[in-house]
Design a protein around this motif. Sequence first.
Motif, PDB file in Angstrom:
ATOM      1  N   ASP A 137      43.076   8.912 150.365  1.00  0.00           N
ATOM      2  CA  ASP A 137      44.219   8.591 151.218  1.00  0.00           C
ATOM      3  C   ASP A 137      43.809   7.936 152.536  1.00  0.00           C
ATOM      4  O   ASP A 137      44.528   7.979 153.516  1.00  0.00           O
ATOM      5  CB  ASP A 137      45.071   9.837 151.477  1.00  0.00           C
ATOM      6  N   SER A 138      42.624   7.311 152.533  1.00  0.00           N
ATOM      7  CA  SER A 138      42.176   6.629 153.751  1.00  0.00           C
ATOM      8  C   SER A 138      41.533   5.292 153.402  1.00  0.00           C
ATOM      9  O   SER A 138      40.979   5.108 152.319  1.00  0.00           O
ATOM     10  CB  SER A 138      41.187   7.502 154.536  1.00  0.00           C
ATOM     11  N   ALA A 139      41.660   4.366 154.346  1.00  0.00           N
ATOM     12  CA  ALA A 139      41.074   3.035 154.190  1.00  0.00           C
ATOM     13  C   ALA A 139      40.636   2.535 155.553  1.00  0.00           C
ATOM     14  O   ALA A 139      41.061   3.050 156.592  1.00  0.00           O
ATOM     15  CB  ALA A 139      42.071   2.071 153.558  1.00  0.00           C
ATOM     16  N   GLU A 140      39.787   1.520 155.525  1.00  0.00           N
ATOM     17  CA  GLU A 140      39.264   0.916 156.745  1.00  0.00           C
ATOM     18  C   GLU A 140      39.643  -0.556 156.792  1.00  0.00           C
ATOM     19  O   GLU A 140      39.558  -1.259 155.789  1.00  0.00           O
ATOM     20  CB  GLU A 140      37.742   1.050 156.760  1.00  0.00           C
ATOM     21  N   ILE A 141      40.062  -0.997 157.957  1.00  0.00           N
ATOM     22  CA  ILE A 141      40.311  -2.420 158.190  1.00  0.00           C
ATOM     23  C   ILE A 141      38.961  -3.094 158.389  1.00  0.00           C
ATOM     24  O   ILE A 141      38.134  -2.641 159.188  1.00  0.00           O
ATOM     25  CB  ILE A 141      41.205  -2.637 159.419  1.00  0.00           C
ATOM     26  N   LYS A 142      38.733  -4.173 157.662  1.00  0.00           N
ATOM     27  CA  LYS A 142      37.485  -4.935 157.766  1.00  0.00           C
ATOM     28  C   LYS A 142      37.805  -6.417 157.992  1.00  0.00           C
ATOM     29  O   LYS A 142      38.779  -6.942 157.470  1.00  0.00           O
ATOM     30  CB  LYS A 142      36.655  -4.807 156.480  1.00  0.00           C
ATOM     31  N   ARG A 143      36.965  -7.053 158.758  1.00  0.00           N
ATOM     32  CA  ARG A 143      36.984  -8.501 158.998  1.00  0.00           C
ATOM     33  C   ARG A 143      38.317  -9.019 159.553  1.00  0.00           C
ATOM     34  O   ARG A 143      38.770 -10.101 159.225  1.00  0.00           O
ATOM     35  CB  ARG A 143      36.593  -9.275 157.741  1.00  0.00           C
ATOM     36  N   MET A 144      38.906  -8.222 160.437  1.00  0.00           N
ATOM     37  CA  MET A 144      40.111  -8.666 161.146  1.00  0.00           C
ATOM     38  C   MET A 144      39.666  -9.722 162.153  1.00  0.00           C
ATOM     39  O   MET A 144      38.807  -9.469 162.999  1.00  0.00           O
ATOM     40  CB  MET A 144      40.736  -7.464 161.846  1.00  0.00           C
ATOM     41  N   TYR A 145      40.253 -10.908 162.035  1.00  0.00           N
ATOM     42  CA  TYR A 145      39.839 -12.018 162.897  1.00  0.00           C
ATOM     43  C   TYR A 145      40.975 -13.022 163.013  1.00  0.00           C
ATOM     44  O   TYR A 145      41.676 -13.303 162.041  1.00  0.00           O
ATOM     45  CB  TYR A 145      38.607 -12.717 162.308  1.00  0.00           C
ATOM     46  N   VAL A 146      41.130 -13.581 164.216  1.00  0.00           N
ATOM     47  CA  VAL A 146      42.082 -14.663 164.468  1.00  0.00           C
ATOM     48  C   VAL A 146      41.357 -15.755 165.235  1.00  0.00           C
ATOM     49  O   VAL A 146      40.612 -15.475 166.192  1.00  0.00           O
ATOM     50  CB  VAL A 146      43.313 -14.159 165.262  1.00  0.00           C
ATOM     51  N   GLU A 147      41.571 -16.990 164.805  1.00  0.00           N
ATOM     52  CA  GLU A 147      40.987 -18.143 165.503  1.00  0.00           C
ATOM     53  C   GLU A 147      41.363 -18.085 166.987  1.00  0.00           C
ATOM     54  O   GLU A 147      42.506 -17.764 167.323  1.00  0.00           O
ATOM     55  CB  GLU A 147      41.530 -19.452 164.909  1.00  0.00           C
ATOM     56  N   PRO A 148      40.431 -18.403 167.886  1.00  0.00           N
ATOM     57  CA  PRO A 148      40.727 -18.340 169.316  1.00  0.00           C
ATOM     58  C   PRO A 148      41.990 -19.099 169.730  1.00  0.00           C
ATOM     59  O   PRO A 148      42.765 -18.606 170.555  1.00  0.00           O
ATOM     60  CB  PRO A 148      39.475 -18.928 169.968  1.00  0.00           C
ATOM     61  N   ALA A 149      42.236 -20.263 169.177  1.00  0.00           N
ATOM     62  CA  ALA A 149      43.407 -21.049 169.568  1.00  0.00           C
ATOM     63  C   ALA A 149      44.722 -20.392 169.167  1.00  0.00           C
ATOM     64  O   ALA A 149      45.775 -20.704 169.728  1.00  0.00           O
ATOM     65  CB  ALA A 149      43.329 -22.446 168.956  1.00  0.00           C
ATOM     66  N   ALA A 150      44.678 -19.461 168.208  1.00  0.00           N
ATOM     67  CA  ALA A 150      45.899 -18.800 167.728  1.00  0.00           C
ATOM     68  C   ALA A 150      46.090 -17.410 168.336  1.00  0.00           C
ATOM     69  O   ALA A 150      47.090 -16.739 168.041  1.00  0.00           O
ATOM     70  CB  ALA A 150      45.873 -18.709 166.208  1.00  0.00           C
ATOM     71  N   ARG A 151      45.182 -16.977 169.172  1.00  0.00           N
ATOM     72  CA  ARG A 151      45.310 -15.645 169.781  1.00  0.00           C
ATOM     73  C   ARG A 151      46.458 -15.631 170.778  1.00  0.00           C
ATOM     74  O   ARG A 151      46.723 -16.610 171.461  1.00  0.00           O
ATOM     75  CB  ARG A 151      44.003 -15.238 170.440  1.00  0.00           C
ATOM     76  N   GLY A 152      47.148 -14.512 170.808  1.00  0.00           N
ATOM     77  CA  GLY A 152      48.282 -14.363 171.713  1.00  0.00           C
ATOM     78  C   GLY A 152      49.568 -14.959 171.181  1.00  0.00           C
ATOM     79  O   GLY A 152      50.566 -15.011 171.899  1.00  0.00           O
ATOM     80  N   THR A 153      49.571 -15.392 169.923  1.00  0.00           N
ATOM     81  CA  THR A 153      50.763 -16.025 169.336  1.00  0.00           C
ATOM     82  C   THR A 153      51.459 -15.139 168.308  1.00  0.00           C
ATOM     83  O   THR A 153      52.435 -15.565 167.707  1.00  0.00           O
ATOM     84  CB  THR A 153      50.391 -17.354 168.652  1.00  0.00           C
ATOM     85  N   GLY A 154      50.941 -13.937 168.077  1.00  0.00           N
ATOM     86  CA  GLY A 154      51.527 -13.036 167.094  1.00  0.00           C
ATOM     87  C   GLY A 154      50.819 -13.031 165.749  1.00  0.00           C
ATOM     88  O   GLY A 154      51.187 -12.262 164.857  1.00  0.00           O
ATOM     89  N   VAL A 155      49.811 -13.862 165.591  1.00  0.00           N
ATOM     90  CA  VAL A 155      49.091 -13.920 164.318  1.00  0.00           C
ATOM     91  C   VAL A 155      48.395 -12.589 164.029  1.00  0.00           C
ATOM     92  O   VAL A 155      48.479 -12.057 162.921  1.00  0.00           O
ATOM     93  CB  VAL A 155      48.079 -15.087 164.301  1.00  0.00           C
ATOM     94  N   ALA A 156      47.719 -12.032 165.017  1.00  0.00           N
ATOM     95  CA  ALA A 156      47.010 -10.763 164.810  1.00  0.00           C
ATOM     96  C   ALA A 156      47.983  -9.649 164.446  1.00  0.00           C
ATOM     97  O   ALA A 156      47.703  -8.840 163.553  1.00  0.00           O
ATOM     98  CB  ALA A 156      46.203 -10.391 166.049  1.00  0.00           C
ATOM     99  N   VAL A 157      49.115  -9.601 165.107  1.00  0.00           N
ATOM    100  CA  VAL A 157      50.127  -8.581 164.801  1.00  0.00           C
ATOM    101  C   VAL A 157      50.619  -8.756 163.365  1.00  0.00           C
ATOM    102  O   VAL A 157      50.756  -7.778 162.631  1.00  0.00           O
ATOM    103  CB  VAL A 157      51.298  -8.652 165.804  1.00  0.00           C
ATOM    104  N   ALA A 158      50.861  -9.991 162.953  1.00  0.00           N
ATOM    105  CA  ALA A 158      51.327 -10.246 161.589  1.00  0.00           C
ATOM    106  C   ALA A 158      50.291  -9.790 160.559  1.00  0.00           C
ATOM    107  O   ALA A 158      50.640  -9.171 159.548  1.00  0.00           O
ATOM    108  CB  ALA A 158      51.648 -11.731 161.401  1.00  0.00           C
ATOM    109  N   ILE A 159      49.025 -10.060 160.812  1.00  0.00           N
ATOM    110  CA  ILE A 159      47.968  -9.628 159.889  1.00  0.00           C
ATOM    111  C   ILE A 159      47.895  -8.106 159.864  1.00  0.00           C
ATOM    112  O   ILE A 159      47.860  -7.491 158.788  1.00  0.00           O
ATOM    113  CB  ILE A 159      46.605 -10.233 160.274  1.00  0.00           C
ATOM    114  N   LEU A 160      47.878  -7.486 161.033  1.00  0.00           N
ATOM    115  CA  LEU A 160      47.761  -6.037 161.101  1.00  0.00           C
ATOM    116  C   LEU A 160      48.933  -5.355 160.395  1.00  0.00           C
ATOM    117  O   LEU A 160      48.729  -4.424 159.606  1.00  0.00           O
ATOM    118  CB  LEU A 160      47.660  -5.571 162.554  1.00  0.00           C
TER     119      LEU A 160
END
Length: 152
Positions: free
Chosen positions: A71-94
Amino acid sequence: MQVTVKAESWDGADGVRLRAAQRAELDARYGNDDHEPGVAPTAGDIDVFLIARDAHGAALGCGGLRTLGPDSAEIKRMYVEPAARGTGVAVAILHSLEHEARGRGVVDLLLETGTAQPDAMRFYEREGYHRIDNFGPYAGEPLSVCYARRLR
């Protein structure tokens, strides 16, 4: 920004490129290429690998899930291109990773980031993750910072 997040092959060209960019950024932040305790993820142990794309199909970021237990998992290789940071991409992936994890019966979603990634630490805290003792291969690692979130 309009973003689509969907499962893709770990070995696809965009996934390989995004993970290489993440690796290069971390190498620069830590000043070496020896900053990952434990076994590096592979296609064989990542249950789902997601890529976020913009409206034109350009890959902007990625993230994966690795099962740790029933019942547990780990997030691996979470990454967003620098130009797309702060635009909601990371939130959408997460949020997509959390959705995938829930669908697999995951209760506790864990992750590791590092002391040279204060931006990642702020992001996960803002998204409801709380700091935990370093787990598994990260126990005792001074550069590792671990987080968790209960999904139910």
